[in-house]
Design a protein around this motif. Structure first.
Motif, PDB file in Angstrom:
ATOM      1  N   ASP A  71      21.930 -38.815 -50.492  1.00 39.49           N
ATOM      2  CA  ASP A  71      22.274 -38.009 -49.316  1.00 39.49           C
ATOM      3  C   ASP A  71      21.053 -37.425 -48.619  1.00 39.49           C
ATOM      4  O   ASP A  71      21.079 -36.292 -48.132  1.00 39.49           O
ATOM      5  N   THR A  72      19.991 -38.187 -48.546  1.00 36.10           N
ATOM      6  CA  THR A  72      18.749 -37.697 -47.949  1.00 36.10           C
ATOM      7  C   THR A  72      18.906 -37.386 -46.467  1.00 36.10           C
ATOM      8  O   THR A  72      18.450 -36.353 -45.995  1.00 36.10           O
ATOM      9  N   GLY A  73      19.525 -38.291 -45.710  1.00 39.08           N
ATOM     10  CA  GLY A  73      19.721 -38.077 -44.277  1.00 39.08           C
ATOM     11  C   GLY A  73      18.595 -38.648 -43.441  1.00 39.08           C
ATOM     12  O   GLY A  73      17.463 -38.775 -43.916  1.00 39.08           O
ATOM     13  N   PRO A  74      18.897 -39.005 -42.182  1.00 44.13           N
ATOM     14  CA  PRO A  74      17.899 -39.655 -41.329  1.00 44.13           C
ATOM     15  C   PRO A  74      16.709 -38.760 -40.978  1.00 44.13           C
ATOM     16  O   PRO A  74      15.565 -39.242 -40.947  1.00 44.13           O
ATOM     17  N   GLU A  75      16.935 -37.485 -40.730  1.00 43.17           N
ATOM     18  CA  GLU A  75      15.825 -36.609 -40.358  1.00 43.17           C
ATOM     19  C   GLU A  75      14.831 -36.477 -41.509  1.00 43.17           C
ATOM     20  O   GLU A  75      13.617 -36.515 -41.306  1.00 43.17           O
ATOM     21  N   SER A  76      15.350 -36.325 -42.713  1.00 36.95           N
ATOM     22  CA  SER A  76      14.473 -36.204 -43.885  1.00 36.95           C
ATOM     23  C   SER A  76      13.680 -37.481 -44.113  1.00 36.95           C
ATOM     24  O   SER A  76      12.487 -37.422 -44.417  1.00 36.95           O
ATOM     25  N   MET A  77      14.328 -38.636 -43.951  1.00 36.26           N
ATOM     26  CA  MET A  77      13.606 -39.886 -44.192  1.00 36.26           C
ATOM     27  C   MET A  77      12.525 -40.091 -43.144  1.00 36.26           C
ATOM     28  O   MET A  77      11.433 -40.551 -43.470  1.00 36.26           O
ATOM     29  N   GLU A  78      12.796 -39.734 -41.908  1.00 39.80           N
ATOM     30  CA  GLU A  78      11.764 -39.831 -40.863  1.00 39.80           C
ATOM     31  C   GLU A  78      10.573 -38.949 -41.233  1.00 39.80           C
ATOM     32  O   GLU A  78       9.418 -39.364 -41.096  1.00 39.80           O
ATOM     33  N   ALA A  79      10.841 -37.745 -41.704  1.00 42.53           N
ATOM     34  CA  ALA A  79       9.770 -36.831 -42.102  1.00 42.53           C
ATOM     35  C   ALA A  79       8.992 -37.386 -43.294  1.00 42.53           C
ATOM     36  O   ALA A  79       7.764 -37.250 -43.353  1.00 42.53           O
ATOM     37  N   GLU A  80       9.697 -38.019 -44.235  1.00 43.90           N
ATOM     38  CA  GLU A  80       9.017 -38.582 -45.407  1.00 43.90           C
ATOM     39  C   GLU A  80       8.140 -39.769 -45.008  1.00 43.90           C
ATOM     40  O   GLU A  80       7.039 -39.950 -45.533  1.00 43.90           O
ATOM     41  N   ILE A  81       8.615 -40.582 -44.075  1.00 43.37           N
ATOM     42  CA  ILE A  81       7.790 -41.682 -43.571  1.00 43.37           C
ATOM     43  C   ILE A  81       6.552 -41.110 -42.897  1.00 43.37           C
ATOM     44  O   ILE A  81       5.423 -41.585 -43.130  1.00 43.37           O
ATOM     45  N   ASP A  82       6.741 -40.071 -42.065  1.00 42.49           N
ATOM     46  CA  ASP A  82       5.603 -39.425 -41.411  1.00 42.49           C
ATOM     47  C   ASP A  82       4.603 -38.911 -42.440  1.00 42.49           C
ATOM     48  O   ASP A  82       3.383 -39.027 -42.246  1.00 42.49           O
ATOM     49  N   THR A  83       5.099 -38.346 -43.531  1.00 37.78           N
ATOM     50  CA  THR A  83       4.207 -37.812 -44.562  1.00 37.78           C
ATOM     51  C   THR A  83       3.405 -38.926 -45.225  1.00 37.78           C
ATOM     52  O   THR A  83       2.202 -38.750 -45.472  1.00 37.78           O
ATOM     53  N   THR A  84       4.049 -40.068 -45.512  1.00 32.01           N
ATOM     54  CA  THR A  84       3.294 -41.172 -46.139  1.00 32.01           C
ATOM     55  C   THR A  84       2.199 -41.680 -45.205  1.00 32.01           C
ATOM     56  O   THR A  84       1.136 -42.096 -45.665  1.00 32.01           O
ATOM     57  N   ILE A  85       2.449 -41.604 -43.902  1.00 34.96           N
ATOM     58  CA  ILE A  85       1.424 -41.988 -42.922  1.00 34.96           C
ATOM     59  C   ILE A  85       0.309 -40.944 -42.901  1.00 34.96           C
ATOM     60  O   ILE A  85      -0.879 -41.286 -42.955  1.00 34.96           O
ATOM     61  N   ALA A  86       0.687 -39.673 -42.862  1.00 35.08           N
ATOM     62  CA  ALA A  86      -0.297 -38.586 -42.828  1.00 35.08           C
ATOM     63  C   ALA A  86      -1.175 -38.573 -44.087  1.00 35.08           C
ATOM     64  O   ALA A  86      -2.358 -38.226 -44.009  1.00 35.08           O
ATOM     65  N   LEU A  87      -0.590 -38.968 -45.213  1.00 27.23           N
ATOM     66  CA  LEU A  87      -1.350 -39.019 -46.464  1.00 27.23           C
ATOM     67  C   LEU A  87      -2.272 -40.229 -46.546  1.00 27.23           C
ATOM     68  O   LEU A  87      -3.067 -40.348 -47.485  1.00 27.23           O
ATOM     69  N   GLY A  88      -2.148 -41.119 -45.574  1.00 32.06           N
ATOM     70  CA  GLY A  88      -3.015 -42.301 -45.551  1.00 32.06           C
ATOM     71  C   GLY A  88      -2.549 -43.440 -46.432  1.00 32.06           C
ATOM     72  O   GLY A  88      -3.314 -44.352 -46.728  1.00 32.06           O
ATOM     73  N   TRP A  89      -1.297 -43.410 -46.860  1.00 34.94           N
ATOM     74  CA  TRP A  89      -0.762 -44.472 -47.721  1.00 34.94           C
ATOM     75  C   TRP A  89      -0.168 -45.618 -46.918  1.00 34.94           C
ATOM     76  O   TRP A  89      -0.107 -46.740 -47.389  1.00 34.94           O
ATOM     77  N   ILE A  90       0.304 -45.301 -45.700  1.00 28.73           N
ATOM     78  CA  ILE A  90       0.964 -46.301 -44.866  1.00 28.73           C
ATOM     79  C   ILE A  90       0.411 -46.201 -43.451  1.00 28.73           C
ATOM     80  O   ILE A  90       0.138 -45.104 -42.960  1.00 28.73           O
ATOM     81  N   ASN A  91       0.268 -47.357 -42.816  1.00 26.38           N
ATOM     82  CA  ASN A  91      -0.061 -47.432 -41.395  1.00 26.38           C
ATOM     83  C   ASN A  91       1.186 -47.837 -40.640  1.00 26.38           C
ATOM     84  O   ASN A  91       2.028 -48.581 -41.162  1.00 26.38           O
ATOM     85  N   GLU A  92       1.285 -47.367 -39.391  1.00 29.58           N
ATOM     86  CA  GLU A  92       2.364 -47.781 -38.505  1.00 29.58           C
ATOM     87  C   GLU A  92       1.736 -48.249 -37.201  1.00 29.58           C
ATOM     88  O   GLU A  92       0.950 -47.522 -36.595  1.00 29.58           O
ATOM     89  N   GLY A  96       6.140 -50.126 -34.577  1.00 32.43           N
ATOM     90  CA  GLY A  96       6.836 -49.488 -35.690  1.00 32.43           C
ATOM     91  C   GLY A  96       6.726 -50.235 -37.002  1.00 32.43           C
ATOM     92  O   GLY A  96       7.388 -49.879 -37.975  1.00 32.43           O
ATOM     93  N   ARG A  97       5.888 -51.275 -37.052  1.00 36.74           N
ATOM     94  CA  ARG A  97       5.713 -52.027 -38.304  1.00 36.74           C
ATOM     95  C   ARG A  97       4.897 -51.202 -39.281  1.00 36.74           C
ATOM     96  O   ARG A  97       3.868 -50.632 -38.924  1.00 36.74           O
ATOM     97  N   LEU A  98       5.371 -51.156 -40.515  1.00 40.19           N
ATOM     98  CA  LEU A  98       4.726 -50.372 -41.558  1.00 40.19           C
ATOM     99  C   LEU A  98       3.977 -51.284 -42.516  1.00 40.19           C
ATOM    100  O   LEU A  98       4.472 -52.359 -42.882  1.00 40.19           O
ATOM    101  N   SER A  99       2.802 -50.839 -42.925  1.00 38.75           N
ATOM    102  CA  SER A  99       2.029 -51.595 -43.909  1.00 38.75           C
ATOM    103  C   SER A  99       1.287 -50.618 -44.809  1.00 38.75           C
ATOM    104  O   SER A  99       0.943 -49.511 -44.387  1.00 38.75           O
ATOM    105  N   LEU A 100       1.066 -51.038 -46.041  1.00 40.34           N
ATOM    106  CA  LEU A 100       0.306 -50.196 -46.972  1.00 40.34           C
ATOM    107  C   LEU A 100      -1.171 -50.233 -46.624  1.00 40.34           C
ATOM    108  O   LEU A 100      -1.701 -51.278 -46.255  1.00 40.34           O
ATOM    109  N   THR A 101      -1.814 -49.100 -46.755  1.00 40.20           N
ATOM    110  CA  THR A 101      -3.265 -49.048 -46.658  1.00 40.20           C
ATOM    111  C   THR A 101      -3.832 -49.416 -48.029  1.00 40.20           C
ATOM    112  O   THR A 101      -3.085 -49.545 -49.015  1.00 40.20           O
TER     113      THR A 101
END
Length: 152
Positions: A71-92, A96-101
Protein backbone atom coordinates in the motif's frame (compact mmCIF):
# COMPACT_ATOMS: atom_id res chain seq x y z
CA UNK A 1 11.02 -25.36 17.02
CA UNK A 2 8.45 -25.19 19.75
CA UNK A 3 5.09 -24.08 18.36
CA UNK A 4 2.62 -21.83 20.17
CA UNK A 5 -0.14 -24.44 20.34
CA UNK A 6 -0.80 -28.10 19.71
CA UNK A 7 -1.98 -29.08 16.22
CA UNK A 8 -5.53 -29.44 17.54
CA UNK A 9 -5.36 -25.94 19.02
CA UNK A 10 -3.71 -24.45 15.92
CA UNK A 11 -6.75 -25.45 13.86
CA UNK A 12 -8.75 -22.93 15.90
CA UNK A 13 -6.22 -20.11 15.61
CA UNK A 14 -7.19 -17.05 13.49
CA UNK A 15 -5.40 -16.76 10.14
CA UNK A 16 -5.80 -12.98 10.28
CA UNK A 17 -3.66 -12.75 13.39
CA UNK A 18 -0.97 -15.19 12.25
CA UNK A 19 -0.69 -13.76 8.72
CA UNK A 20 -0.42 -10.27 10.25
CA UNK A 21 2.19 -11.42 12.76
CA UNK A 22 4.23 -13.06 9.97
CA UNK A 23 3.89 -9.94 7.81
CA UNK A 24 4.99 -7.68 10.64
CA UNK A 25 7.97 -9.85 11.60
CA UNK A 26 9.22 -10.19 8.03
CA UNK A 27 8.69 -6.55 7.03
CA UNK A 28 10.15 -5.16 10.28
CA UNK A 29 13.23 -7.38 9.96
CA UNK A 30 13.69 -6.54 6.28
CA UNK A 31 13.32 -2.81 6.82
CA UNK A 32 15.73 -2.82 9.78
CA UNK A 33 18.39 -4.72 7.82
CA UNK A 34 18.03 -2.42 4.81
CA UNK A 35 18.10 0.68 7.04
CA UNK A 36 21.37 -0.67 8.42
CA UNK A 37 22.96 -0.13 5.01
CA UNK A 38 21.17 3.16 4.32
CA UNK A 39 18.22 2.24 2.10
CA UNK A 40 14.46 2.04 2.58
CA UNK A 41 12.50 -0.95 1.37
CA UNK A 42 10.76 1.10 -1.37
CA UNK A 43 14.14 2.43 -2.54
CA UNK A 44 15.33 -1.18 -2.72
CA UNK A 45 12.29 -2.05 -4.85
CA UNK A 46 13.18 0.76 -7.26
CA UNK A 47 16.81 -0.36 -7.47
CA UNK A 48 15.78 -3.98 -8.02
CA UNK A 49 13.28 -3.10 -10.75
CA UNK A 50 15.87 -1.09 -12.65
CA UNK A 51 18.77 -3.50 -12.05
CA UNK A 52 16.87 -6.68 -12.94
CA UNK A 53 14.92 -5.40 -15.94
CA UNK A 54 15.39 -7.15 -19.27
CA UNK A 55 14.70 -3.85 -21.02
CA UNK A 56 15.08 -0.24 -19.94
CA UNK A 57 12.35 0.78 -17.52
CA UNK A 58 10.72 4.18 -17.56
CA UNK A 59 9.75 6.03 -14.40
CA UNK A 60 6.00 5.71 -14.98
CA UNK A 61 6.30 1.94 -15.38
CA UNK A 62 8.36 1.48 -12.22
CA UNK A 63 6.05 3.75 -10.23
CA UNK A 64 2.92 1.99 -11.52
CA UNK A 65 4.34 -1.45 -10.76
CA UNK A 66 5.49 -0.62 -7.22
CA UNK A 67 2.80 1.74 -5.91
CA UNK A 68 0.64 -1.15 -4.70
CA UNK A 69 3.46 -2.90 -2.84
CA UNK A 70 2.45 -2.82 0.81
CA UNK A 71 0.00 0.00 0.00
CA UNK A 72 2.84 2.41 -0.75
CA UNK A 73 0.84 4.64 -3.12
CA UNK A 74 1.86 6.60 -6.21
CA UNK A 75 3.05 9.75 -4.42
CA UNK A 76 5.36 7.77 -2.14
CA UNK A 77 6.82 5.77 -5.01
CA UNK A 78 7.50 8.94 -7.00
CA UNK A 79 9.31 10.36 -3.96
CA UNK A 80 11.31 7.14 -3.53
CA UNK A 81 12.35 7.21 -7.19
CA UNK A 82 13.39 10.85 -6.73
CA UNK A 83 15.44 9.85 -3.69
CA UNK A 84 17.29 7.09 -5.57
CA UNK A 85 18.17 9.70 -8.21
CA UNK A 86 19.24 12.26 -5.59
CA UNK A 87 21.43 9.63 -3.92
CA UNK A 88 23.20 9.05 -7.22
CA UNK A 89 22.09 5.42 -7.60
CA UNK A 90 19.85 5.97 -10.63
CA UNK A 91 19.90 8.31 -13.62
CA UNK A 92 16.78 9.47 -15.42
CA UNK A 93 16.94 10.79 -18.97
CA UNK A 94 14.56 13.29 -20.61
CA UNK A 95 12.21 10.48 -21.70
CA UNK A 96 11.96 9.12 -18.15
CA UNK A 97 14.21 6.11 -18.79
CA UNK A 98 15.90 4.91 -15.62
CA UNK A 99 19.34 3.37 -15.43
CA UNK A 100 21.71 2.42 -12.63
CA UNK A 101 24.79 4.52 -12.10
CA UNK A 102 28.10 2.87 -11.28
CA UNK A 103 27.50 3.70 -7.62
CA UNK A 104 23.94 2.42 -7.97
CA UNK A 105 25.17 -0.93 -9.32
CA UNK A 106 27.61 -1.30 -6.44
CA UNK A 107 24.93 -0.37 -3.90
CA UNK A 108 22.38 -2.66 -5.55
CA UNK A 109 24.86 -5.56 -5.29
CA UNK A 110 25.40 -4.79 -1.59
CA UNK A 111 21.65 -4.57 -0.89
CA UNK A 112 20.98 -7.73 -2.92
CA UNK A 113 23.48 -9.60 -0.74
CA UNK A 114 21.57 -8.41 2.36
CA UNK A 115 18.30 -9.57 0.78
CA UNK A 116 19.86 -12.98 0.03
CA UNK A 117 20.95 -13.26 3.68
CA UNK A 118 17.46 -12.30 4.86
CA UNK A 119 15.86 -14.89 2.57
CA UNK A 120 18.16 -17.60 3.95
CA UNK A 121 17.31 -16.51 7.50
CA UNK A 122 13.54 -16.57 6.82
CA UNK A 123 13.66 -19.91 5.05
CA UNK A 124 15.78 -21.71 7.67
CA UNK A 125 14.18 -25.08 8.40
CA UNK A 126 11.50 -24.58 5.73
CA UNK A 127 11.66 -26.77 2.65
CA UNK A 128 10.86 -25.43 -0.80
CA UNK A 129 7.80 -27.67 -0.80
CA UNK A 130 6.54 -26.22 2.50
CA UNK A 131 7.12 -22.71 1.19
CA UNK A 132 5.15 -23.35 -1.99
CA UNK A 133 2.27 -24.89 -0.02
CA UNK A 134 2.28 -21.91 2.35
CA UNK A 135 2.02 -19.40 -0.50
CA UNK A 136 -0.70 -21.41 -2.21
CA UNK A 137 -2.70 -21.56 1.02
CA UNK A 138 -2.31 -17.82 1.57
CA UNK A 139 -3.43 -17.18 -2.02
CA UNK A 140 -6.52 -19.31 -1.41
CA UNK A 141 -7.29 -17.27 1.73
CA UNK A 142 -7.01 -14.12 -0.36
CA UNK A 143 -9.30 -15.49 -3.06
CA UNK A 144 -11.78 -16.92 -0.54
CA UNK A 145 -12.17 -13.52 1.09
CA UNK A 146 -12.64 -11.66 -2.18
CA UNK A 147 -9.20 -10.10 -2.15
CA UNK A 148 -6.74 -9.76 -4.98
CA UNK A 149 -3.00 -9.92 -4.81
CA UNK A 150 -0.23 -10.25 -7.34
CA UNK A 151 3.49 -9.89 -6.81
CA UNK A 152 5.85 -9.40 -9.72
Amino acid sequence: MEYSHSDAELIQQPIGYWSWAAFKAVVDRTRAALAGIGVTQPQWWVLAQVARADTVRIRAEVSRLLRNYLDTGPESMEAEIDTTIALGWINEDAEGRLSLTTDGRAFYDRAAAVQDELRAERHAGISDEEYVVTLKVLQRFIRNTGGQAWHH
